[in-house]
Write a protein that holds these residues in place. Structure first.
Motif, PDB file in Angstrom:
ATOM      1  N   UNK A   1      -5.334  10.397  -5.347  1.00  0.00           N
ATOM      2  CA  UNK A   1      -4.540   9.292  -5.883  1.00  0.00           C
ATOM      3  C   UNK A   1      -4.447   8.174  -4.858  1.00  0.00           C
ATOM      4  N   UNK A   2      -4.275   6.968  -5.357  1.00  0.00           N
ATOM      5  CA  UNK A   2      -4.098   5.831  -4.460  1.00  0.00           C
ATOM      6  C   UNK A   2      -2.947   6.073  -3.496  1.00  0.00           C
ATOM      7  N   UNK A   3      -1.864   6.622  -3.995  1.00  0.00           N
ATOM      8  CA  UNK A   3      -0.682   6.802  -3.151  1.00  0.00           C
ATOM      9  C   UNK A   3      -0.942   7.773  -1.999  1.00  0.00           C
ATOM     10  N   UNK A   4      -1.848   8.745  -2.213  1.00  0.00           N
ATOM     11  CA  UNK A   4      -2.179   9.675  -1.144  1.00  0.00           C
ATOM     12  C   UNK A   4      -2.890   8.959   0.001  1.00  0.00           C
ATOM     13  N   UNK A   5      -3.891   8.179  -0.341  1.00  0.00           N
ATOM     14  CA  UNK A   5      -4.636   7.455   0.699  1.00  0.00           C
ATOM     15  C   UNK A   5      -3.776   6.371   1.327  1.00  0.00           C
ATOM     16  N   UNK A   6      -2.973   5.713   0.520  1.00  0.00           N
ATOM     17  CA  UNK A   6      -2.078   4.683   1.053  1.00  0.00           C
ATOM     18  C   UNK A   6      -1.144   5.288   2.100  1.00  0.00           C
ATOM     19  N   UNK A   7      -0.599   6.456   1.804  1.00  0.00           N
ATOM     20  CA  UNK A   7       0.302   7.115   2.757  1.00  0.00           C
ATOM     21  C   UNK A   7      -0.429   7.451   4.052  1.00  0.00           C
ATOM     22  N   UNK A   8      -1.671   7.940   3.942  1.00  0.00           N
ATOM     23  CA  UNK A   8      -2.452   8.258   5.138  1.00  0.00           C
ATOM     24  C   UNK A   8      -2.758   7.019   5.967  1.00  0.00           C
ATOM     25  N   UNK A   9      -2.911   5.881   5.297  1.00  0.00           N
ATOM     26  CA  UNK A   9      -3.188   4.616   5.991  1.00  0.00           C
ATOM     27  C   UNK A   9      -1.910   3.913   6.441  1.00  0.00           C
ATOM     28  N   UNK A  10      -0.775   4.463   6.043  1.00  0.00           N
ATOM     29  CA  UNK A  10       0.538   3.891   6.354  1.00  0.00           C
ATOM     30  C   UNK A  10       0.704   2.488   5.782  1.00  0.00           C
ATOM     31  N   UNK A  11       0.251   2.344   4.523  1.00  0.00           N
ATOM     32  CA  UNK A  11       0.473   1.109   3.761  1.00  0.00           C
ATOM     33  C   UNK A  11       1.061   1.522   2.420  1.00  0.00           C
TER      34      UNK A  11
END
Length: 96
Positions: free
Chosen positions: A17-27
């Motif tokens: 999910x977008x939210x998973x990658x966003x969290x890993x990127x801290x955005x």
């Protein structure tokens, strides 16, 4: 294929999910969504992180990201193709 399209393709193929990658990127998720849609540019460090997170070749992803940056910069220039040919020649001469 543009950088954002490739990121979306890789993400979806891995069921992320977008939210998973966003969290890993801290955005936040909306910013990640904008990167996928090409409305926002990812930072180089984020591209390197994405390559790891998406289990893809870092060089290929960075090349696509850089090509996208160059395209956005020159797309409206009348002599973009001529200028890019010159740059390619300069790069080739520098690599020798």
């Amino acid at each position: 294929m543009h950088f954002g399209e490739r990121i979306r393709e890789l993400r979806e193929s891995q069921g992320l999910l977008q939210r998973q990658l966003a969290a890993d990127l801290e955005i936040d998720t909306p910013m990640f969504s904008k990167i996928e849609r090409g409305e926002r540019k990812a930072k180089r460090e984020q591209v390197e992180q994405l390559a790891e997170l998406l289990h893809t070749d870092k060089t290929q992803l960075l090349s696509l990201w850089l090509a996208n940056q160059i395209f956005d910069f020159v797309k409206d220039e009348a002599f973009a193709s001529d200028s890019l040919r010159l740059v390619i020649d300069w790069i080739k001469n520098t690599e020798k």
